[in-house]
Design an enzyme around this catalytic site. Sequence first.
Site, PDB file in Angstrom:
ATOM      1  N   HIS A  43       0.852  -1.183   0.000  1.00  0.00           N
ATOM      2  CA  HIS A  43       0.000   0.000   0.000  1.00  0.00           C
ATOM      3  C   HIS A  43       0.889   1.233   0.000  1.00  0.00           C
ATOM      4  O   HIS A  43       1.111   1.849   1.053  1.00  0.00           O
ATOM      5  CB  HIS A  43      -0.923  -0.024   1.216  1.00  0.00           C
ATOM      6  CG  HIS A  43      -2.003   1.012   1.184  1.00  0.00           C
ATOM      7  ND1 HIS A  43      -3.253   0.780   1.703  1.00  0.00           N
ATOM      8  CD2 HIS A  43      -2.022   2.277   0.710  1.00  0.00           C
ATOM      9  CE1 HIS A  43      -3.998   1.870   1.551  1.00  0.00           C
ATOM     10  NE2 HIS A  43      -3.262   2.786   0.955  1.00  0.00           N
ATOM     11  N   GLU A  70      -2.537  -1.655  -3.239  1.00  0.00           N
ATOM     12  CA  GLU A  70      -3.635  -0.870  -2.688  1.00  0.00           C
ATOM     13  C   GLU A  70      -3.284   0.611  -2.716  1.00  0.00           C
ATOM     14  O   GLU A  70      -2.111   0.979  -2.624  1.00  0.00           O
ATOM     15  CB  GLU A  70      -3.894  -1.246  -1.220  1.00  0.00           C
ATOM     16  CG  GLU A  70      -4.272  -2.686  -0.987  1.00  0.00           C
ATOM     17  CD  GLU A  70      -4.512  -2.965   0.488  1.00  0.00           C
ATOM     18  OE1 GLU A  70      -5.131  -4.013   0.776  1.00  0.00           O
ATOM     19  OE2 GLU A  70      -4.085  -2.154   1.338  1.00  0.00           O
ATOM     20  N   HIS A 190      -8.072  -5.452   7.464  1.00  0.00           N
ATOM     21  CA  HIS A 190      -7.833  -4.416   8.456  1.00  0.00           C
ATOM     22  C   HIS A 190      -8.096  -4.963   9.854  1.00  0.00           C
ATOM     23  O   HIS A 190      -9.230  -5.245  10.228  1.00  0.00           O
ATOM     24  CB  HIS A 190      -8.659  -3.147   8.237  1.00  0.00           C
ATOM     25  CG  HIS A 190      -8.007  -1.939   8.859  1.00  0.00           C
ATOM     26  ND1 HIS A 190      -7.096  -1.151   8.183  1.00  0.00           N
ATOM     27  CD2 HIS A 190      -8.087  -1.421  10.098  1.00  0.00           C
ATOM     28  CE1 HIS A 190      -6.671  -0.187   8.972  1.00  0.00           C
ATOM     29  NE2 HIS A 190      -7.250  -0.330  10.150  1.00  0.00           N
TER      30      HIS A 190
END
Length: 237
Positions: A43, A70, A190
């Site tokens: 990410h 991401e 998450h």
Amino acid sequence: MTKLSVNINKIATLRNARGGNVPNLLQVAKDIQKFGANGITIHPRPDERHITYQDARDLKDIVYTEYNIEGNPQHNFIDLVLECKPDQVTLVPDAIGALTSNAGWDTIKYKEYLTEVVSEFKRNNIRVSIFVDPIEAMIEGAKETGTDRIELYTETFAHQYGLGNLKAIEPFTKCAVLANELGLGINAGHDLSLDNIKFFKDNIPNLLEVSIGHALVSESLYLGFENVVNMYLRKLK
């Protein structure tokens, strides 16, 4: 079996804290795949405070399982993804300077924008997933963008599960059922951990993939990467 994609942002954070190349991000990515993980997630953020754009380019030839990038689809990010051609891109509405991802997309408000971005990536044969809160209207909105998958933002589940509230899974299950009805693939991520991953997986029909980074790296400090990767794989079967 639900696939495990390991987010290696925290490895880059540790490397960057000292400078140099220890730990070696590319070697860690190789080893995690060798240990059995089904994919590698990164990410990169605009300030490159952990994963750098060059890391993303270097990993292109290292990741032989599934490569997932991401991020917020701003111009530089879009250009990077089109250059690297990962297997999957996950669109996340990060605010600049955000410590970590903290919300899913409003897929109704940003429908036109997301549709344009999704179309661009799909034209380049990149599978697209949209990060969403467990709200049924957001799942329906995601479907309208043409995305292949959604990624359920699981922070609220993880927090409530840690408090003993098992009913926190209910909105996620409802959204998963709806996504299945709409023909959307389901990813999740998450704050998922060894403590909560099996319960989550068991209650999400047709969960295709989870992306886990912070918890997995933290658990590996005690138990070792190879052991922890395989502990997750056993729970995801």
